[in-house]
Design an enzyme around this catalytic site. Sequence first.
Site, PDB file in Angstrom:
ATOM      1  CD  GLU A  47      -2.589   1.185   2.472  1.00 28.64           C
ATOM      2  OE1 GLU A  47      -3.219   2.321   2.771  1.00 28.64           O
ATOM      3  OE2 GLU A  47      -2.651   0.193   3.351  1.00 28.64           O
ATOM      4  CG  ASP A  58      -3.622   8.292   7.729  1.00 23.03           C
ATOM      5  OD1 ASP A  58      -3.869   7.141   7.928  1.00 23.03           O
ATOM      6  OD2 ASP A  58      -3.502   9.040   6.763  1.00 23.03           O
ATOM      7  CE1 TYR A 170      -7.265  -1.464   6.710  1.00 25.96           C
ATOM      8  CE2 TYR A 170      -6.734  -0.495   4.771  1.00 25.96           C
ATOM      9  CZ  TYR A 170      -6.508  -0.760   6.133  1.00 25.96           C
ATOM     10  OH  TYR A 170      -5.376   0.023   6.657  1.00 25.96           O
TER      11      TYR A 170
END
Length: 268
Positions: A47, A58, A170
């Site tokens: 990734e 994040d 995911y």
Amino acid sequence: MTSLETRLRLRRDRGRKLLMPYLTGGVTPDWTDHLRALADAGADAIEVGIPFSDPTLDGVTIQEASDVALCRGATTAGILADLSRSRIDVPVVVSTYANLALRRGADRFCRALADAGVQGLIVPDLPLEEAGSTGAAARAANVDLALLASPATPARRLRDIAERSRGFVYAVSLMGTTGERNQLAASAAGLARRLRGVTDRPVFLGFGISTPAQAAAAARDADGVIVGAALMRRLLDGADPASTAGFVRSLRAALDGVPARTAADAGG
């Protein structure tokens, strides 16, 4: 079936637990040397994050890596150009936020990914209800748009996410941001099992997987793991490509000790 999903399924069905390390594009002058080192160390896909100034999902480590890359002048076009010149033997999956992916049109963005040799795309802030046109653009470019599911995703929506994902699904192990953690989230195993109950598409667990032991624990219920912050912390602290590769080899060794998914486990 696309080349990314075909490759991941083939490796999984041969008994391999899958490993996808994360690398922020442009974070160092030699970032593509790290890319090649991770591929050689046993990654099944990599990734590559395109840095964004407001990365809402994040944690501090990936935010720091994005800031460093942006200060170095990293751009979407520059990172894709680097990838185009650095073709490796494992698939590259680009991740970035919707602002960058969609501002010039999903068709143009996905074609640029394909031209650079990218096979997959993750857009973590793209909701299922708005993923239709982006998914169509990705399919037209032969790029797999993988969607995210969380521990809070209800059953009907979980099935829809699994059906509309391409390449893999995911599974976000916890309700929070990326980052290193002392232990694997308790919610991880349940989410992976729920997804594997509704799809045979490869299921990757990510967010907070920080050590080889945690990777092995996650892989008992998922088909593979995504490891980002723990790797990027090493790189930000000055690790060279040989050192980052060494960490990935330790993850690979831990995963190789986990029994593979059997046909009886498959859902869908």
